[in-house]
Design an enzyme around this catalytic site. Structure first.
Site, short mmCIF file in Angstrom:
data_model
loop_
_atom_site.label_atom_id
_atom_site.label_comp_id
_atom_site.label_asym_id
_atom_site.label_seq_id
_atom_site.Cartn_x
_atom_site.Cartn_y
_atom_site.Cartn_z
N HIS A 160 37.48 56.58 5.11
CA HIS A 160 36.19 55.80 4.91
C HIS A 160 35.51 56.92 4.27
CE1 HIS A 160 34.06 58.65 7.30
NE2 HIS A 160 34.62 58.23 8.64
N HIS A 212 36.11 60.98 4.46
CA HIS A 212 37.07 60.47 4.57
C HIS A 212 37.21 61.51 3.21
CE1 HIS A 212 38.30 58.97 8.07
NE2 HIS A 212 37.89 59.67 8.29
N CYS A 256 36.09 66.62 25.25
CA CYS A 256 35.70 65.13 24.68
C CYS A 256 37.10 64.95 23.47
CB CYS A 256 34.39 65.52 23.06
SG CYS A 256 34.21 64.19 21.90
N CYS A 316 36.38 64.49 19.66
CA CYS A 316 36.70 65.34 19.36
C CYS A 316 38.01 66.28 19.17
CB CYS A 316 35.14 66.81 19.30
SG CYS A 316 33.93 65.93 19.51
N CYS A 365 28.57 64.79 23.59
CA CYS A 365 28.74 65.41 22.80
C CYS A 365 28.07 64.29 21.69
CB CYS A 365 30.51 64.79 22.85
SG CYS A 365 31.12 65.20 20.50
N HIS A 401 29.51 61.89 19.51
CA HIS A 401 30.15 60.99 20.21
C HIS A 401 29.57 60.34 21.64
CE1 HIS A 401 34.09 63.02 18.50
NE2 HIS A 401 33.70 61.96 17.62
N LYS A 432 24.91 59.95 10.75
CA LYS A 432 26.78 59.98 10.03
C LYS A 432 27.69 59.00 10.77
CE LYS A 432 31.19 62.12 11.14
NZ LYS A 432 31.66 63.16 12.21
N LYS A 449 33.48 55.21 12.39
CA LYS A 449 33.74 53.91 12.88
C LYS A 449 33.02 53.78 14.54
CE LYS A 449 37.54 53.57 15.15
NZ LYS A 449 39.52 53.02 14.84
N1 MSP Z 1 41.86 65.83 12.45
C1 MSP Z 1 40.89 67.10 12.11
C2 MSP Z 1 41.33 67.84 11.69
C3 MSP Z 1 42.04 68.64 10.98
S1 MSP Z 1 42.65 69.63 10.27
C4 MSP Z 1 43.57 70.46 10.49
C5 MSP Z 1 39.98 65.72 12.28
N2 MSP Z 1 40.42 64.20 11.73
S2 MSP Z 1 39.30 63.72 11.05
O1 MSP Z 1 39.69 62.51 10.28
O2 MSP Z 1 37.53 63.43 11.57
O3 MSP Z 1 38.31 64.24 9.95
C6 MSP Z 1 37.46 65.04 10.10
C7 MSP Z 1 37.58 65.40 8.51
O4 MSP Z 1 36.54 64.22 7.54
C8 MSP Z 1 36.42 66.18 8.33
O5 MSP Z 1 35.95 68.10 8.19
C9 MSP Z 1 35.49 65.57 6.93
O6 MSP Z 1 35.97 66.96 5.92
C10 MSP Z 1 35.54 64.06 6.77
N3 MSP Z 1 34.71 63.10 7.69
C11 MSP Z 1 34.80 62.23 8.30
N4 MSP Z 1 33.33 62.52 8.36
C12 MSP Z 1 32.57 62.79 7.59
C13 MSP Z 1 31.22 61.70 6.91
N5 MSP Z 1 30.14 61.29 7.71
N6 MSP Z 1 30.68 62.58 5.93
C14 MSP Z 1 31.75 63.48 5.23
N7 MSP Z 1 33.10 64.11 5.69
C15 MSP Z 1 32.74 63.60 6.93
O7 MSP Z 1 39.03 66.36 11.87
#
Ligand code: MSP
Length: 470
Positions: free
Chosen positions: A19, A22, A127, A130, A144, A147, A292, A295
């Protein structure tokens, strides 16, 4: 700056499709990678997917798939989305790569041999969202905060632990300063958390099969975060020529995973006697109407939606312009269209059309304008992306509109040298602005280059940014 530049994004969990949250981290990392290349650096830009752990195993099971089959379906979706956004990554790492798995096992052995891993019983709340243990004071109404729709799981099992407090006390100065952890506001949060630290970190699981086995105890798998963080280092072991890229110059992450990157990861590296990263930058989050984007909340905007609607470069521009550098940034489809129409369709796009029409056929050499403005460069490397764009508009594009409206070159005879002088100045300013914008909009830069900088100005009737009427 060194001649090599290694920038990373988090590796994303495959339980979610990509999304715009990311995408904001990935686009920001791409802007850094492209800017470093413009400065002549040799760049390694790494992204990828985080594929082990309970969350992925559960998601795969719910779809009747084996975890690896499921990962093989989702990982390419991340790659497709990044290609659609013209992300110039050099390597896409997957934690199920055998190369990565081998480096993880070697590193955990090294850390154990160095005396920083011990066995104990873990008791506490976990959790799955996370993939992290939660202390009582991290919970909100027993849940959490990230979540709210998931129930926590109670864990009580034999685990291996990383002696985090011992590592911190042996490297007191490093953890007192945390100077590599940016920005300041987020570093202070981490320093506060270090001061309040009461326990070490469990780094194995006895009941999670979907993971890399602990090399000396096959009844346990390695905790997914311990495995995932190592991707940054394991990628540099893939090609011999990449070895010198370690330590990374910039780990770009969202604030929710800053602790893992600013504290746990350097602790693991210090325990393994490896160099720690030069910088971790934790940005804030995208919200939609104050919540925030995620999904589980059903309020996500997919990257391909905005690419389809605005075009790839405009989508990248919109993400950079709304990048949540310090504070959370509220984005809605309406806000994106507003920025698109005012900055791109009505301003830059219109300027290119007006000026190329007026100067069509004019001979001009713009090669001296291919220079990176040092202030813009500085803002980009400190991740002030909205300000970097603002600076380009404030110092080049907006004054250029004023200049043209004052000078009114269209009122002068086409053969008048005064008209040529005005247009040459204006074209130089416009080209210079577009040159600064190229890390954000690489293909548009190519199109503008073709219209302005090949010797003679060319007018193309198709607008670069057609107006959007929602
Ligand atoms: N898999 C772990 C990261 C491991 S790194 C060694 C993880 N993955 S995640 O799919 O949840 O992605 C997290 C990252 O996605 C966040 O750190 C951020 O970079 C980005 N984001 C996810 N949701 C977000 C928002 N709503 N807004 C901005 N960035 C966000 O955690």
């Amino acid at each position: 700056m060194k001649s090599k530049y290694f920038v990373t994004t988090p590796i994303y969990y495959v339980n979610d499709t990509p999304h715009i949250g990311h995408a904001c981290t990935t686009v920001a990392a791409d802007v850094l990678a492209r800017s470093a290349r413009l400065l002549g650096k040799e760049v390694l830009f790494l992204t990828g997917t985080d594929e082990h752990g309970q969350k992925i195993a559960q998601e795969a099971a719910s779809r009747g798939l084996k975890p690896k089959e499921f990962c093989d379906q989702i990982a390419p979706q991340f790659e497709e989305n990044w290609k659609k956004l013209n992300i110039s990554y050099d390597y896409f790492i997957r934690t199920t790569d055998p190369n990565h798995e081998k480096v993880v096992q070697d590193l955990i052995l090294k850390i154990r041999d160095n005396g920083y891993i011990y066995e104990d019983t873990y008791k506490g709340w976990y959790c799955v969202g996370c993939e992290a243990f939660k202390t009582q004071d991290e919970l909100v109404d027993g849940k959490c905060p990230e979540h709210q729709n998931k129930t926590l799981e109670w864990y009580e099992e034999k685990n291996y632990f990383l002696a985090l407090r011992k590592i911190i006390s042996e490297n007191q100065e490093f953890f007192d300063k945390l100077s590599f952890s940016l920005p300041d506001t987020k570093r202070r949060e981490m320093l506060g958390k270090i001061r309040g630290l009461e326990s070490d970190v469990s780094i194995s699981r006895s009941k999670v099969d979907w993971g890399i086995p602990i090399p000396w105890d096959s009844s346990q798998t390695i905790y997914v975060w311990f495995d995932a963080l190592i991707n940054y280092y394991s990628a540099t072991r893939i090609k011999e020529s990449w070895a010198d890229f370690w330590p990374a110059d910039m780990h770009l992450v969202g604030k929710g995973i800053n602790w893992f990157h600013s504290v746990i990861w350097p602790a693991m590296l210090l325990a393994a006697k490896l160099p720690t990263p030069e910088a971790v930058f934790a940005h804030s989050h995208y919200n939609t109407n104050g919540q925030k984007m995620s999904k589980s909340l059903g309020n996500v905007i997919a990257p391909f939606e905005i690419v389809d609607k605005y075009g790839v470069d405009a989508a990248r521009f919109l993400i950079a312009k709304t990048f949540p550098e310090n504070d959370d940034s509220d984005i809605t489809k309406e806000r994106l269209s507003e920025i698109y129409n005012s900055d791109l369709a009505n301003n830059l796009g219109n300027l290119v059309a007006r000026l190329t029409k007026l100067a069509e056929g004019l001979e001009i050499d713009l090669s001296s304008f291919q220079k990176f403005d040092s202030e813009v460069q500085g803002l980009i490397f400190k991740l002030s992306l909205p300000q970097a764009i603002w600076k380009i508009y404030e110092t080049k594009i907006n004054p250029l509109n004023v200049f043209l409206n004052d000078q009114k070159p269209w009122t002068l005879d086409p053969a008048d040298p005064k008209r040529h002088k005005i247009l040459r100045h204006a074209l130089g300013e416009l080209f210079s602005a577009c040159w600064q914008l190229q890390p954000f909009m690489p293909s548009i830069y190519q199109e503008i280059y073709a219209r302005l900088a090949t010797g003679r100005v060319i007018f193309v009737a198709t607008p670069l940014f057609p107006r959007i009427n929602d």
